[in-house]
Enzyme design. Sequence first.
Site, mmCIF file in Angstrom:
data_model
loop_
_atom_site.group_PDB
_atom_site.id
_atom_site.type_symbol
_atom_site.label_atom_id
_atom_site.label_comp_id
_atom_site.label_asym_id
_atom_site.label_seq_id
_atom_site.Cartn_x
_atom_site.Cartn_y
_atom_site.Cartn_z
ATOM 1 N N ASP A 1 0.384 -1.124 -0.026
ATOM 2 C CA ASP A 1 -0.052 -0.131 0.399
ATOM 3 C C ASP A 1 0.838 1.317 0.365
ATOM 4 O O ASP A 1 2.165 1.326 0.301
ATOM 5 C CB ASP A 1 -1.244 -0.408 1.132
ATOM 6 C CG ASP A 1 -2.145 0.836 0.874
ATOM 7 O OD1 ASP A 1 -3.179 1.438 0.094
ATOM 8 O OD2 ASP A 1 -2.475 1.814 2.166
ATOM 9 N N GLU B 1 1.336 -0.284 -5.203
ATOM 10 C CA GLU B 1 0.405 0.055 -5.137
ATOM 11 C C GLU B 1 0.958 1.465 -5.900
ATOM 12 O O GLU B 1 1.623 2.629 -4.720
ATOM 13 C CB GLU B 1 -0.462 0.599 -4.417
ATOM 14 C CG GLU B 1 -1.523 1.549 -4.233
ATOM 15 C CD GLU B 1 -2.083 2.022 -3.130
ATOM 16 O OE1 GLU B 1 -3.472 3.048 -3.281
ATOM 17 O OE2 GLU B 1 -1.843 2.251 -2.250
ATOM 18 N N ASP C 1 -11.465 1.001 -3.628
ATOM 19 C CA ASP C 1 -10.773 1.863 -3.613
ATOM 20 C C ASP C 1 -11.759 2.821 -4.789
ATOM 21 O O ASP C 1 -11.796 4.165 -4.906
ATOM 22 C CB ASP C 1 -9.698 2.711 -3.619
ATOM 23 C CG ASP C 1 -8.534 2.356 -2.086
ATOM 24 O OD1 ASP C 1 -9.537 2.393 -1.680
ATOM 25 O OD2 ASP C 1 -7.268 2.181 -2.281
#
Lengths: 558, 558
Positions: free
Chosen positions: B326, B355, B422
């Site tokens: 992340d 990410e 998301d």
Amino acid sequence: MDKSSVVHFARDQFLYSSSLESITIMIMAKKGDIAKMELLHGDPYDFEGPKWIHENIEMRSTGSDELYDYYRQTIRLPHLRARYAFRLTDHDGKVTYFTEKGFYEELPEVGLLFALPYLHHTEVFSAPEWVKDTVWYQIFPERFANGNKDLDPEGALEWGSAEPTPENFFGGDLEGVIDHLDYLKELGITGIYFTPVFHAFSNHKYDTIDYLEIDPQFGTKETLKKLVEEAHNRGIKVMLDAVFNHSGYHFKPFQDLLQNGKDSKYKDWFHPHSLPLDEQNLNYDTFGYVSSMPKLNTKNPEVKDYLLTVAKYWVEECGIDGWRLDVANEVDFDFWRSFRKTVKNEKEDAYILGEIWHDSMPWLRGDQFDAVMNYPFLTAILEMFREETLEPSRFAEKMTKVYHMYPHTVNKAAFNLVGSHDTPRILTECQGDIAKVKQIYTILLTFTGTPCIYYGDEIALDGDQDPGCRKCMPWNEEEQNRDMFAHVQRLIALRKDNPVLANEGDLLFVHIDPEVVMYKRESDEADAYILINLSDNEKELSSEEWQASELLYADSET
Amino acid sequence: MDKSSVVHFARDQFLYSSSLESITIMIMAKKGDIAKMELLHGDPYDFEGPKWIHENIEMRSTGSDELYDYYRQTIRLPHLRARYAFRLTDHDGKVTYFTEKGFYEELPEVGLLFALPYLHHTEVFSAPEWVKDTVWYQIFPERFANGNKDLDPEGALEWGSAEPTPENFFGGDLEGVIDHLDYLKELGITGIYFTPVFHAFSNHKYDTIDYLEIDPQFGTKETLKKLVEEAHNRGIKVMLDAVFNHSGYHFKPFQDLLQNGKDSKYKDWFHPHSLPLDEQNLNYDTFGYVSSMPKLNTKNPEVKDYLLTVAKYWVEECGIDGWRLDVANEVDFDFWRSFRKTVKNEKEDAYILGEIWHDSMPWLRGDQFDAVMNYPFLTAILEMFREETLEPSRFAEKMTKVYHMYPHTVNKAAFNLVGSHDTPRILTECQGDIAKVKQIYTILLTFTGTPCIYYGDEIALDGDQDPGCRKCMPWNEEEQNRDMFAHVQRLIALRKDNPVLANEGDLLFVHIDPEVVMYKRESDEADAYILINLSDNEKELSSEEWQASELLYADSET
């Protein structure tokens, strides 16, 4: 506006940290195409409602080459992160926005812009602070001075009694260097770069036998220690040269592999394609195709450990201040990253200089080298002075291109040279024209980067491609060109007294005459102009700006 | 020919190793400008007398975008090193040579050409072999299935009884996933990507409390171990999600620092500007400006050690196959390099996915990640299908641009997605138009890169921007769109049976109709054409080439 000629990537020379809290952004566009180049930038997370908060600043024009105009700008990052885009206005007043995803008529949402997600201190390129003010002096130890006749190798010739050959020896050594440190101090240099001093076979010592011993011809560890101490006492740093890409033929592990083939415990130290080794048919990786220069396997943890021990040893043991790395581009990144950590851990402000002749950006991202040898500078100098094929305006373009291939922080630490043990001497390149050499040294010593003087250039030593360029240094003053010495000495002093001439200042080329190289060094404190008349005639040049300046130095010959 | 539009650097997407003995070179030039693009290449040390030995090969045209034509070519390097230049012929037959130093009318000396000094195996980008054939399935554990009611957090709602909110819980857990592994096997996916499962505060678990414990709501280490085992038995890999950029508010070291300020032994674990911490005025670095997400100091060796222990622990302890990272772009390179070494040391073929939403080249040089999440793919898909602002030809250009921002080896491992926890769900983005979603999934599953299905998309689950996109998975078949399931299942099977549709093949766009997306996947073994009709009408399209092909799959709705 030619959109396909606008070039920017959010990395490398185009985006770099200029300090722990600021970044510099560079963009290039087709020469003459852009009327106004602006930078829009802000924190990626700064919003007022849906509106992204950003600032707008004009980019500074930092030069042009044949094809491109270059622009740079530095911005502070209070939160160490940024999104940004460019606003380009062409000569018809048409505006376009350039982002990571391409061109837009209006500034698109922040997610499409260029990104610097977070400025990490571990990723800030930072050469040691002392480097940018250093004037280097390169010594080829076998030919600089013979301080201890007892160490002379068998068959060594009388100092300077013969032309240098690939095989002959004259007995130069470390004591000889110690003896002449005052000479170097008088000249004004502040760093010595030694070609290899470790135990090796040849007179150039690039064919290492033992990385952990001083060549007996040169002295002992004690001699080196004393040399470093004495140099430090005189404000002179010391840099050694290491060949980690390949070993010499007589390096014990290689000899073991040659003799024992499959049974050698050193088979993973090199890159054999099959065993036993076959020097004729070259069934192992080497430097070039030279069978006596077997490539070391730096991916082998044993080899890595050994070489890192070497890297640390000489810093710890003898207090050296830097490493120059031979054939640095053929060794893997991972090794150099470990090398940097090892060396900097031992001495935080040690200097790491790689020998790379081509575009070196991948080694200069802050995780490997502090600098590379600036051969493009040498090439451009030769084209202008030796071949006379490069006009000053083209010289300016070439250097502008080179200086935009790297972050400016990198340029300040670049190792500028006009000759070395690997090239003909600059005086010989200029066919003995000392006036040209004086002009070249004027440029070298007033340019961005850190200049290096090849031993003897300062007294107008000549010599062709090696071995010619490796003559014995004449210590009899009558054999030295003292006028040249005074010229170099004066330039070094000027550079020291006027930091704008070293690396406190930017460099901008000015064109006022097709036979005159002119550039301006500029800083917040002062500006300086350097003018070099390439013609044989006197020139009357006038410019309101620089005519008002104080004259620091003039030489009619140059 | 517009020389300023010819772009190449000897690194990154322009020069990369395509195998241990070969490199691929890419160059871009102004669209339509070049009649013939050739590559001249040879070993830097290969000479016959003064003549450099080199070969000449035509570059392959690999697509165009709005501004550029792209060319690629792969060459073998018997000695792992190369010098090269480009020979460009314009439409008037005029030839020019492009080298590192610029343009020349004749090929200049080899020292001026582009250089690959040595191809090191440590610098070869190589994602694990299994990745390129994987079809991923993303699970948000709190909403996939409730397998053990005993673990439900206090106040958990009945499964699917309410719309998701940022705070509510429904009791999804790891046993629920184990219960439905056969469902996933039936669908055909071969990898699960789990959003975080470590002990955390919220329902999304991105606010880690303890990186070394499974969230008690989800199960225990034993449950995860069993899940991984059962998944492996079905040929399914398991990837976990970790947040190393920042911790959660309740992470013990952060709580300690909050409470003890200057006296906390954890003050170097974060980035305080002053102490005590001030959550109101935010005197410490955070993710965005979120005071409850304090940025971890990954330069602190203690923190680094702790996080690397975490990285290793879950691979070693539970046998997971990969890490999704992340906010990977805000953590330093040096940390990721160590992370890669740690993880690969534990499991050589583990997958590391970062990410990153923007240009990710610096993380994809082989020393950090195996892939990043391909958000530009999602953006282009949405522009074409949701906003209908992107014509197929522009879609082709956008994807061509994206695929030339990276080495092709990177593209094959790119993590392609059309929605996640998301983003709004793809069905909602398409305003419930299931035909569009089927077309989108057809592209996703026949494209370069590795596709990921967001849980529930395969049965046409809808939901807006989070929390809406995090609905409970309906397990009653009547609430599932089984036709969509069959479509996705069929496409996965096709991809598996025809490697050309996965990553054995190149991808080339073909334009035959302004309302039809058409591309060709091509490999040595087979070619395949994919056609997507964006209009509401039937289309008669003819092409000798593809009309002769066998029809693998057609869906009138798509």
